[in-house]
Design a protein around this motif. Sequence first.
Motif, PDB file in Angstrom:
ATOM      1  N   SER A  33       0.828  -1.198   0.000  1.00 44.95           N
ATOM      2  CA  SER A  33       0.000   0.000   0.000  1.00 44.95           C
ATOM      3  C   SER A  33       0.870   1.259   0.000  1.00 44.95           C
ATOM      4  CB  SER A  33      -0.920  -0.008   1.215  1.00 44.95           C
ATOM      5  OG  SER A  33      -0.162  -0.029   2.413  1.00 44.95           O
ATOM      6  N   ARG A  34       0.203   2.412  -0.145  1.00 44.01           N
ATOM      7  CA  ARG A  34       0.938   3.678  -0.125  1.00 44.01           C
ATOM      8  C   ARG A  34       1.550   3.944   1.247  1.00 44.01           C
ATOM      9  NH1 ARG A  34      -3.365   7.871  -2.503  1.00 44.01           N
ATOM     10  NH2 ARG A  34      -4.675   6.642  -1.079  1.00 44.01           N
ATOM     11  N   HIS A  35       0.856   3.525   2.291  1.00 39.95           N
ATOM     12  CA  HIS A  35       1.407   3.681   3.638  1.00 39.95           C
ATOM     13  C   HIS A  35       2.678   2.860   3.804  1.00 39.95           C
ATOM     14  CE1 HIS A  35       1.475   4.319   7.957  1.00 39.95           C
ATOM     15  NE2 HIS A  35       1.500   3.007   8.149  1.00 39.95           N
ATOM     16  N   ARG A  36       2.657   1.651   3.313  1.00 42.85           N
ATOM     17  CA  ARG A  36       3.853   0.802   3.421  1.00 42.85           C
ATOM     18  C   ARG A  36       4.986   1.348   2.558  1.00 42.85           C
ATOM     19  NH1 ARG A  36       4.906  -4.595   4.990  1.00 42.85           N
ATOM     20  NH2 ARG A  36       2.728  -4.803   5.616  1.00 42.85           N
ATOM     21  N   ALA A  38       5.506   4.457   1.869  1.00 45.45           N
ATOM     22  CA  ALA A  38       6.043   5.625   2.566  1.00 45.45           C
ATOM     23  C   ALA A  38       6.977   5.202   3.696  1.00 45.45           C
ATOM     24  CB  ALA A  38       4.897   6.477   3.098  1.00 45.45           C
ATOM     25  N   LEU A  39       6.593   4.188   4.446  1.00 43.12           N
ATOM     26  CA  LEU A  39       7.473   3.684   5.516  1.00 43.12           C
ATOM     27  C   LEU A  39       8.764   3.108   4.942  1.00 43.12           C
ATOM     28  CD1 LEU A  39       4.938   1.922   7.929  1.00 43.12           C
ATOM     29  CD2 LEU A  39       6.166   4.068   8.312  1.00 43.12           C
ATOM     30  N   ARG A 186      -0.596  -6.234  15.475  1.00 46.73           N
ATOM     31  CA  ARG A 186      -0.072  -5.104  16.252  1.00 46.73           C
ATOM     32  C   ARG A 186       0.712  -5.579  17.468  1.00 46.73           C
ATOM     33  NH1 ARG A 186      -5.279  -2.946  15.017  1.00 46.73           N
ATOM     34  NH2 ARG A 186      -6.055  -3.695  17.048  1.00 46.73           N
ATOM     35  N   LEU A 226       9.211  -4.701   5.292  1.00 41.71           N
ATOM     36  CA  LEU A 226       8.373  -3.780   4.536  1.00 41.71           C
ATOM     37  C   LEU A 226       8.347  -4.122   3.051  1.00 41.71           C
ATOM     38  CD1 LEU A 226       9.324  -0.375   6.214  1.00 41.71           C
ATOM     39  CD2 LEU A 226       7.179  -1.636   6.457  1.00 41.71           C
TER      40      LEU A 226
END
Length: 331
Positions: A33-36, A38-39, A186, A226
Motif C-alpha cells: 500500500s501507499r502507507h507501506r 512511505a514507511l 499489532r 516492509l
Amino acid sequence: MRTERNLTRLDRVFARLDREPERPAHLDVPKMSRHRIALLSGSLAVYVAIVWAVVITSWLVRLDWQVMFFRPYQQWPEIHAFVDYYVVLGQRGPTAVMVAAWLGWRSWRQRTLRPLLALGASLLLLNVTVGAAKYGMGRLGPHYATTVGSNEMWAGGDIFPSGHTANAVVTWGILAYLASTPRARRWLSAVSAVTSLGVGMSTVYLGTHWLSDVILGWIAGLLILLALPWCEPLIARSEAWLLGLRDRWSSRPGRPATTPVVLAPAVTDQDAPAREPVSTARSRGAHLAPGPHTARSERTPVTPAGSRRPTPHSDRHPRGTAPAARPLSGS
C-alpha cells in the motif's frame, strides 16, 4: 444432579487444536500500500543517512567510542549471565528452527505452504542484503579497533550492520507479518520490535558491536519486512509449483496405486454353494479355501470309523439306583 463443567480458556485452545486441518477460505496477504511504501522510503532514507554519518566520521562515530569506553559489561556485571542467554534470540540457527517449527505447524493446519515460503524468502533477502553490506563496508568491531576515533571502515571486518539485530527483526517480525488478525499483528509487531532492540543492546553491552551497528541492523531488518509484499506473487507461484510437483509425484506410473477396501457382501444360506464334506477333502489332500464361518449345527456330520466309547464297567450302576446287596461270604 449432573451439571456441565464450564470450559476454560485452555480447554477451548485444546478443542481448537483437535479440529481437522483445513485451508481457510480467505488468506490475508499484505499488499504494498501507499502507507507501506512511505514507511519503506523513510526507512531507506534513514539507512543511507546512518551509513553516510559513519563514513564521514560524524558525531555518531564519536558516540560509538564513548559507549565503548563506558564498558557496560563492567558497569553492570550482575546481568552478564542473563545477557549471554538473551543474545541467543538473535542468532540465526536457533531462532530459525523455532520459528520454522511454528510456521510448519501453521502450514499443516491451513493446508498452505505460504508461511514457510515467506520465512524462506525473508531469510534469503536477509542473507543477501545484510551480508553484502557487511562485507562491502568491512567495518571492524570494538574489540578489534585500531585507531581511537576512527570509523574503522573498509578494514576487513563484518559487523556493520549488526546481523544479530537484523536477524531478530526479521525472524520474530515474520510472525507479525503472517498474523491472521490486525490485533495479533499489532501485538506481535510490538513484541518483535522490543525483542530485536533488546538483542541489539545486548551486543553493545557485550562489546561486540558499535551502537551504530545496532541502529543500522534494526533498520535493515525493517526494510526486509516492509518489502516482503513484493515477493508475494513469487511465493504464490512457488507454492503452486510445489503442490503441482507433489501431485505429479503421487500419480507417477511406477508408484503403486492405493485401492479402496471393499467389503464383500454377506453370503446367505440360499446363495452359499454346497460344501464338500471335510472327510472327503482331507482324504484327497486338498487345501480348504477360507470361507465364511459356519455354525457347528450346519456342518456335515462325520461318523468316526470305530466307536471310541469305553466299554461300560460291570460294577457301575446308573445314577439314582441302589446297588444290589452282595452276599456275605463265610456265613
